[in-house]
Design an enzyme around this catalytic site. Structure first.
Site, PDB file in Angstrom:
ATOM      1  N   SER A 269       9.528 -10.661  56.079  1.00  0.00           N
ATOM      2  CA  SER A 269       9.268 -11.902  56.499  1.00  0.00           C
ATOM      3  C   SER A 269       8.071 -12.451  55.925  1.00  0.00           C
ATOM      4  O   SER A 269       7.149 -11.686  55.964  1.00  0.00           O
ATOM      5  CB  SER A 269       9.200 -12.194  57.869  1.00  0.00           C
ATOM      6  OG  SER A 269      10.723 -11.841  58.292  1.00  0.00           O
TER       7      SER A 269
HETATM    8  N1  SAH Z   1      11.294  -7.879  60.749  1.00  0.00           N
HETATM    9  C1  SAH Z   1      11.695  -8.001  59.367  1.00  0.00           C
HETATM   10  C2  SAH Z   1      12.402  -8.929  58.647  1.00  0.00           C
HETATM   11  C3  SAH Z   1      13.736  -8.237  58.149  1.00  0.00           C
HETATM   12  S1  SAH Z   1      14.793  -9.250  57.481  1.00  0.00           S
HETATM   13  C4  SAH Z   1      10.157  -7.870  58.779  1.00  0.00           C
HETATM   14  O1  SAH Z   1       9.249  -7.434  59.350  1.00  0.00           O
HETATM   15  O2  SAH Z   1       9.908  -8.666  57.796  1.00  0.00           O
HETATM   16  C5  SAH Z   1      16.091  -9.426  58.693  1.00  0.00           C
HETATM   17  C6  SAH Z   1      16.838  -8.033  58.998  1.00  0.00           C
HETATM   18  O3  SAH Z   1      17.738  -8.346  59.912  1.00  0.00           O
HETATM   19  C7  SAH Z   1      17.461  -7.412  57.772  1.00  0.00           C
HETATM   20  O4  SAH Z   1      17.038  -6.304  57.616  1.00  0.00           O
HETATM   21  C8  SAH Z   1      19.247  -7.290  58.404  1.00  0.00           C
HETATM   22  O5  SAH Z   1      19.538  -6.404  58.022  1.00  0.00           O
HETATM   23  C9  SAH Z   1      19.015  -7.443  59.985  1.00  0.00           C
HETATM   24  N2  SAH Z   1      19.891  -7.835  60.544  1.00  0.00           N
HETATM   25  C10 SAH Z   1      20.888  -8.929  60.320  1.00  0.00           C
HETATM   26  N3  SAH Z   1      21.747  -8.702  61.329  1.00  0.00           N
HETATM   27  C11 SAH Z   1      21.544  -7.716  62.203  1.00  0.00           C
HETATM   28  C12 SAH Z   1      22.132  -7.025  63.455  1.00  0.00           C
HETATM   29  N4  SAH Z   1      23.391  -7.567  63.952  1.00  0.00           N
HETATM   30  N5  SAH Z   1      21.642  -6.330  63.836  1.00  0.00           N
HETATM   31  C13 SAH Z   1      20.435  -5.577  63.482  1.00  0.00           C
HETATM   32  N6  SAH Z   1      19.780  -6.167  62.185  1.00  0.00           N
HETATM   33  C14 SAH Z   1      20.185  -7.148  61.605  1.00  0.00           C
END
Ligand code: SAH
Length: 299
Positions: A146
Protein backbone atom coordinates in the site's frame (compact mmCIF):
# COMPACT_ATOMS: atom_id res chain seq x y z
CA UNK A 1 23.71 -6.81 0.17
CA UNK A 2 20.44 -8.69 0.43
CA UNK A 3 17.88 -7.24 2.78
CA UNK A 4 17.98 -10.33 4.99
CA UNK A 5 21.63 -9.63 5.68
CA UNK A 6 21.09 -6.09 6.80
CA UNK A 7 18.56 -6.03 9.65
CA UNK A 8 18.15 -2.62 11.31
CA UNK A 9 18.15 -4.26 14.76
CA UNK A 10 19.11 -1.01 16.45
CA UNK A 11 15.64 0.33 15.70
CA UNK A 12 13.62 -2.45 17.31
CA UNK A 13 11.95 -2.40 19.68
CA UNK A 14 11.27 1.33 19.65
CA UNK A 15 11.59 3.23 22.89
CA UNK A 16 8.50 4.48 24.65
CA UNK A 17 9.61 8.06 23.96
CA UNK A 18 9.53 7.39 20.26
CA UNK A 19 6.05 6.01 20.36
CA UNK A 20 4.15 8.22 22.78
CA UNK A 21 2.85 11.77 22.68
CA UNK A 22 0.70 13.34 20.04
CA UNK A 23 1.66 15.98 17.50
CA UNK A 24 0.36 19.45 18.20
CA UNK A 25 0.78 20.19 14.52
CA UNK A 26 -2.47 21.17 12.90
CA UNK A 27 -3.66 19.20 9.92
CA UNK A 28 -2.38 20.97 6.82
CA UNK A 29 -5.05 23.36 5.66
CA UNK A 30 -4.57 22.45 2.02
CA UNK A 31 -6.16 19.22 0.79
CA UNK A 32 -3.74 16.30 1.04
CA UNK A 33 -1.61 15.74 -2.05
CA UNK A 34 -2.76 12.23 -2.77
CA UNK A 35 -1.52 9.76 -5.24
CA UNK A 36 -2.95 9.53 -8.70
CA UNK A 37 -5.07 6.56 -9.65
CA UNK A 38 -2.45 4.57 -11.49
CA UNK A 39 -1.54 0.95 -11.42
CA UNK A 40 1.17 -0.16 -9.08
CA UNK A 41 3.04 -1.47 -12.06
CA UNK A 42 3.07 1.99 -13.57
CA UNK A 43 4.18 3.34 -10.21
CA UNK A 44 7.07 0.95 -10.31
CA UNK A 45 8.00 2.03 -13.81
CA UNK A 46 7.92 5.67 -12.81
CA UNK A 47 11.23 6.89 -11.45
CA UNK A 48 10.05 10.31 -10.37
CA UNK A 49 9.23 10.52 -6.66
CA UNK A 50 6.35 12.92 -7.47
CA UNK A 51 3.47 11.38 -9.43
CA UNK A 52 2.80 13.78 -12.29
CA UNK A 53 -0.96 14.17 -11.98
CA UNK A 54 -2.15 14.13 -8.37
CA UNK A 55 -5.81 13.21 -7.96
CA UNK A 56 -7.87 12.97 -4.77
CA UNK A 57 -7.56 9.22 -4.45
CA UNK A 58 -5.35 7.44 -1.96
CA UNK A 59 -4.04 4.23 -3.35
CA UNK A 60 -3.87 1.42 -0.84
CA UNK A 61 -3.29 -1.20 -3.41
CA UNK A 62 -3.92 -1.03 -7.13
CA UNK A 63 -3.91 -4.04 -9.36
CA UNK A 64 -6.09 -5.75 -11.88
CA UNK A 65 -7.71 -9.03 -10.98
CA UNK A 66 -7.19 -12.31 -12.76
CA UNK A 67 -7.86 -15.97 -12.16
CA UNK A 68 -4.23 -16.82 -12.90
CA UNK A 69 -1.92 -15.10 -10.49
CA UNK A 70 1.46 -14.08 -11.89
CA UNK A 71 4.48 -14.85 -9.77
CA UNK A 72 6.57 -11.91 -8.58
CA UNK A 73 9.61 -11.02 -10.69
CA UNK A 74 12.62 -13.11 -9.69
CA UNK A 75 14.95 -11.47 -7.23
CA UNK A 76 18.32 -10.39 -8.50
CA UNK A 77 20.95 -10.56 -5.80
CA UNK A 78 23.29 -8.54 -7.97
CA UNK A 79 20.75 -5.75 -8.05
CA UNK A 80 21.60 -3.30 -5.32
CA UNK A 81 20.40 0.17 -4.63
CA UNK A 82 21.65 3.18 -2.76
CA UNK A 83 18.60 2.90 -0.52
CA UNK A 84 19.98 -0.33 0.93
CA UNK A 85 22.57 1.75 2.73
CA UNK A 86 21.19 2.33 6.25
CA UNK A 87 22.15 6.02 6.21
CA UNK A 88 20.53 6.68 2.86
CA UNK A 89 17.39 4.75 3.76
CA UNK A 90 17.08 6.60 7.09
CA UNK A 91 17.26 9.94 5.28
CA UNK A 92 14.76 9.07 2.55
CA UNK A 93 12.42 7.61 5.15
CA UNK A 94 12.59 10.84 7.15
CA UNK A 95 11.71 12.74 3.97
CA UNK A 96 8.76 10.38 3.43
CA UNK A 97 7.54 11.09 6.97
CA UNK A 98 7.82 14.84 6.40
CA UNK A 99 5.69 14.45 3.30
CA UNK A 100 3.11 12.44 5.27
CA UNK A 101 2.85 15.23 7.79
CA UNK A 102 2.33 17.76 4.96
CA UNK A 103 -0.38 15.46 3.59
CA UNK A 104 -2.24 15.77 6.90
CA UNK A 105 -1.04 12.89 9.08
CA UNK A 106 -0.87 14.54 12.52
CA UNK A 107 -0.33 11.71 14.98
CA UNK A 108 3.31 11.80 16.10
CA UNK A 109 3.14 8.18 17.19
CA UNK A 110 2.07 7.10 13.71
CA UNK A 111 4.77 9.25 12.09
CA UNK A 112 7.40 7.71 14.41
CA UNK A 113 6.20 4.24 13.49
CA UNK A 114 6.39 5.08 9.76
CA UNK A 115 9.92 6.37 10.28
CA UNK A 116 10.96 3.24 12.14
CA UNK A 117 9.93 0.59 9.61
CA UNK A 118 12.24 0.13 6.60
CA UNK A 119 9.73 -0.04 3.71
CA UNK A 120 12.47 -1.09 1.28
CA UNK A 121 12.72 -4.42 3.15
CA UNK A 122 9.27 -5.28 1.80
CA UNK A 123 9.77 -4.77 -1.94
CA UNK A 124 11.87 -6.45 -4.60
CA UNK A 125 15.50 -5.30 -4.55
CA UNK A 126 14.89 -3.78 -7.98
CA UNK A 127 12.17 -1.54 -6.53
CA UNK A 128 14.04 -0.57 -3.36
CA UNK A 129 15.01 2.84 -4.72
CA UNK A 130 11.29 3.60 -5.13
CA UNK A 131 10.23 2.26 -1.74
CA UNK A 132 9.77 5.73 -0.23
CA UNK A 133 7.77 7.40 -2.98
CA UNK A 134 4.10 7.87 -2.09
CA UNK A 135 2.78 5.09 -4.28
CA UNK A 136 1.69 1.50 -4.17
CA UNK A 137 4.15 -0.94 -5.74
CA UNK A 138 3.74 -4.50 -7.04
CA UNK A 139 4.57 -7.42 -4.74
CA UNK A 140 3.51 -10.22 -7.09
CA UNK A 141 0.29 -12.26 -7.42
CA UNK A 142 -1.52 -9.10 -8.65
CA UNK A 143 -1.18 -7.55 -5.20
CA UNK A 144 0.62 -4.45 -4.00
CA UNK A 145 2.28 -2.86 -1.02
CA UNK A 146 0.00 0.00 0.00
CA UNK A 147 0.87 3.64 -0.53
CA UNK A 148 2.54 5.11 2.61
CA UNK A 149 -0.12 7.82 2.98
CA UNK A 150 -3.00 5.35 3.23
CA UNK A 151 -1.08 3.07 5.63
CA UNK A 152 -0.44 6.03 7.94
CA UNK A 153 -3.98 7.35 7.54
CA UNK A 154 -5.67 4.05 8.45
CA UNK A 155 -3.42 3.58 11.49
CA UNK A 156 -4.09 7.16 12.59
CA UNK A 157 -7.83 6.49 12.37
CA UNK A 158 -7.50 3.32 14.45
CA UNK A 159 -5.39 5.10 17.08
CA UNK A 160 -7.45 8.26 17.35
CA UNK A 161 -8.24 9.05 20.96
CA UNK A 162 -6.27 6.13 22.38
CA UNK A 163 -3.53 7.09 24.81
CA UNK A 164 -0.53 4.79 24.57
CA UNK A 165 -0.66 1.58 22.60
CA UNK A 166 -3.75 0.02 21.07
CA UNK A 167 -4.12 -3.29 22.94
CA UNK A 168 -5.05 -5.71 20.13
CA UNK A 169 -5.21 -5.11 16.37
CA UNK A 170 -6.26 -7.38 13.50
CA UNK A 171 -5.21 -6.70 9.89
CA UNK A 172 -6.91 -8.37 6.92
CA UNK A 173 -4.54 -8.63 3.95
CA UNK A 174 -0.93 -9.06 5.10
CA UNK A 175 0.49 -8.78 1.58
CA UNK A 176 4.22 -8.26 2.04
CA UNK A 177 3.84 -7.53 5.77
CA UNK A 178 4.69 -3.81 5.70
CA UNK A 179 1.57 -2.40 7.31
CA UNK A 180 1.62 -5.18 9.89
CA UNK A 181 5.16 -4.13 10.88
CA UNK A 182 4.03 -0.52 11.26
CA UNK A 183 1.00 -1.63 13.29
CA UNK A 184 3.27 -3.61 15.60
CA UNK A 185 4.91 -0.31 16.60
CA UNK A 186 1.64 1.22 17.84
CA UNK A 187 -0.14 -1.85 19.25
CA UNK A 188 0.60 -4.33 21.99
CA UNK A 189 -0.41 -7.31 19.86
CA UNK A 190 -1.03 -7.51 16.11
CA UNK A 191 -2.60 -10.38 14.18
CA UNK A 192 -2.61 -10.35 10.38
CA UNK A 193 -4.23 -12.70 7.86
CA UNK A 194 -3.31 -13.34 4.21
CA UNK A 195 -5.27 -15.56 1.78
CA UNK A 196 -2.46 -16.10 -0.79
CA UNK A 197 -0.04 -18.61 0.69
CA UNK A 198 3.12 -17.53 -1.20
CA UNK A 199 2.55 -13.94 -0.05
CA UNK A 200 1.99 -15.10 3.54
CA UNK A 201 5.33 -16.92 3.31
CA UNK A 202 7.06 -13.96 1.68
CA UNK A 203 5.77 -11.69 4.46
CA UNK A 204 7.21 -14.10 7.02
CA UNK A 205 10.60 -13.91 5.28
CA UNK A 206 10.43 -10.10 5.01
CA UNK A 207 9.62 -9.75 8.70
CA UNK A 208 12.12 -12.27 10.01
CA UNK A 209 15.03 -9.83 10.04
CA UNK A 210 13.04 -7.23 11.98
CA UNK A 211 12.49 -9.48 15.00
CA UNK A 212 9.05 -8.15 15.89
CA UNK A 213 7.78 -10.19 18.86
CA UNK A 214 4.21 -8.83 19.02
CA UNK A 215 3.13 -9.78 15.48
CA UNK A 216 1.43 -13.04 14.49
CA UNK A 217 0.91 -14.05 10.85
CA UNK A 218 -2.01 -16.26 9.81
CA UNK A 219 -2.78 -17.90 6.48
CA UNK A 220 -6.51 -18.05 5.76
CA UNK A 221 -9.61 -16.19 4.67
CA UNK A 222 -9.59 -12.87 6.49
CA UNK A 223 -13.28 -12.35 5.74
CA UNK A 224 -13.88 -14.77 8.58
CA UNK A 225 -11.52 -12.91 10.92
CA UNK A 226 -10.02 -14.76 13.86
CA UNK A 227 -13.03 -15.51 16.09
CA UNK A 228 -10.92 -17.57 18.46
CA UNK A 229 -8.76 -14.50 19.21
CA UNK A 230 -11.49 -11.83 19.16
CA UNK A 231 -12.37 -9.20 20.22
CA UNK A 232 -9.97 -6.66 18.70
CA UNK A 233 -9.71 -2.99 19.65
CA UNK A 234 -8.81 -2.15 16.05
CA UNK A 235 -9.42 -3.96 12.76
CA UNK A 236 -7.88 -2.77 9.47
CA UNK A 237 -8.85 -4.13 6.06
CA UNK A 238 -6.20 -3.70 3.36
CA UNK A 239 -8.53 -4.91 0.59
CA UNK A 240 -11.92 -3.58 -0.52
CA UNK A 241 -15.22 -5.47 -0.35
CA UNK A 242 -18.73 -4.41 -1.31
CA UNK A 243 -19.44 -4.36 2.40
CA UNK A 244 -17.63 -5.20 5.60
CA UNK A 245 -18.24 -8.87 6.51
CA UNK A 246 -20.53 -9.29 9.54
CA UNK A 247 -17.98 -11.71 11.05
CA UNK A 248 -15.51 -8.81 11.30
CA UNK A 249 -18.08 -6.41 12.76
CA UNK A 250 -18.77 -9.02 15.44
CA UNK A 251 -15.06 -9.21 16.27
CA UNK A 252 -14.66 -5.50 17.08
CA UNK A 253 -14.47 -4.95 20.85
CA UNK A 254 -17.22 -2.71 22.23
CA UNK A 255 -15.60 0.73 22.09
CA UNK A 256 -13.29 -0.45 19.30
CA UNK A 257 -12.93 0.59 15.64
CA UNK A 258 -12.67 -0.90 12.19
CA UNK A 259 -11.35 0.94 9.15
CA UNK A 260 -11.96 -0.48 5.69
CA UNK A 261 -12.09 0.48 2.02
CA UNK A 262 -15.56 -0.26 0.65
CA UNK A 263 -16.69 -0.36 -2.98
CA UNK A 264 -15.51 -1.54 -6.38
CA UNK A 265 -14.46 1.29 -8.71
CA UNK A 266 -15.48 4.18 -6.51
CA UNK A 267 -14.14 3.16 -3.15
CA UNK A 268 -14.33 5.07 0.09
CA UNK A 269 -12.62 4.54 3.40
CA UNK A 270 -15.17 3.75 6.11
CA UNK A 271 -14.72 4.01 9.85
CA UNK A 272 -17.02 1.74 11.85
CA UNK A 273 -17.26 2.05 15.61
CA UNK A 274 -18.87 -0.54 17.82
CA UNK A 275 -20.53 1.58 20.44
CA UNK A 276 -22.63 -1.12 22.15
CA UNK A 277 -22.85 -4.87 21.94
CA UNK A 278 -25.49 -4.60 19.21
CA UNK A 279 -24.82 -1.10 17.88
CA UNK A 280 -22.31 0.11 15.29
CA UNK A 281 -21.87 3.56 13.72
CA UNK A 282 -20.40 4.20 10.26
CA UNK A 283 -18.56 7.25 8.97
CA UNK A 284 -17.26 7.82 5.44
CA UNK A 285 -13.79 9.35 5.48
CA UNK A 286 -12.30 9.79 2.00
CA UNK A 287 -11.86 8.22 -1.42
CA UNK A 288 -9.31 5.45 -1.81
CA UNK A 289 -8.33 2.60 -4.11
CA UNK A 290 -7.48 -0.94 -2.98
CA UNK A 291 -7.28 -4.44 -4.45
CA UNK A 292 -10.44 -6.50 -3.96
CA UNK A 293 -11.25 -8.46 -0.83
CA UNK A 294 -11.73 -12.03 -2.01
CA UNK A 295 -13.19 -15.04 -0.22
CA UNK A 296 -11.35 -18.29 0.36
CA UNK A 297 -7.65 -19.05 0.09
CA UNK A 298 -5.16 -19.51 -2.77
CA UNK A 299 -2.07 -21.70 -2.84
N1 SAH B 1 -1.12 -4.78 4.06
C1 SAH B 1 -0.42 -4.74 2.80
C2 SAH B 1 -1.34 -4.52 1.63
C3 SAH B 1 -1.50 -5.77 0.88
S1 SAH B 1 -2.57 -5.67 -0.52
C4 SAH B 1 0.72 -3.74 2.89
O1 SAH B 1 1.36 -3.70 3.89
O2 SAH B 1 1.01 -3.03 1.95
C5 SAH B 1 -4.00 -6.49 0.11
C6 SAH B 1 -3.84 -7.95 0.44
O3 SAH B 1 -5.11 -8.42 0.87
C7 SAH B 1 -3.42 -8.85 -0.71
O4 SAH B 1 -2.24 -9.50 -0.39
C8 SAH B 1 -4.59 -9.83 -0.84
O5 SAH B 1 -4.19 -11.14 -1.18
C9 SAH B 1 -5.17 -9.78 0.55
N2 SAH B 1 -6.55 -10.25 0.67
C10 SAH B 1 -7.62 -10.04 -0.15
N3 SAH B 1 -8.71 -10.68 0.32
C11 SAH B 1 -8.32 -11.30 1.48
C12 SAH B 1 -8.98 -12.14 2.43
N4 SAH B 1 -10.26 -12.49 2.32
N5 SAH B 1 -8.26 -12.60 3.48
C13 SAH B 1 -6.95 -12.27 3.64
N6 SAH B 1 -6.27 -11.51 2.77
C14 SAH B 1 -6.95 -11.02 1.70
Amino acid sequence: MSKDQDPPKRRFPLTLDQLTGRADRQRASAAPQLNSLQTATRNAAQHSPQPSAPAPVASGAVASSSAVLPKPPSRSLAETSAVNSPLVSDAVRRAMVQRLSQQGIQDATVLAAMEAVPRHFFVEPGLASQAYIDASLPIGYHQTISQPYIVARMIEVIRDGIEGKVPRVLEIGTGCGYQAAVLAQIANQVYTIERIRPLHEQARRNLRALLIPNLRLHYGDGMLGLPQLAPFDGIILAAAGLEVPQALLDQIAVGGRLVAPVGVRNQVLKLIRRIKRNEWTTETLERCHFVPLRPGTFG
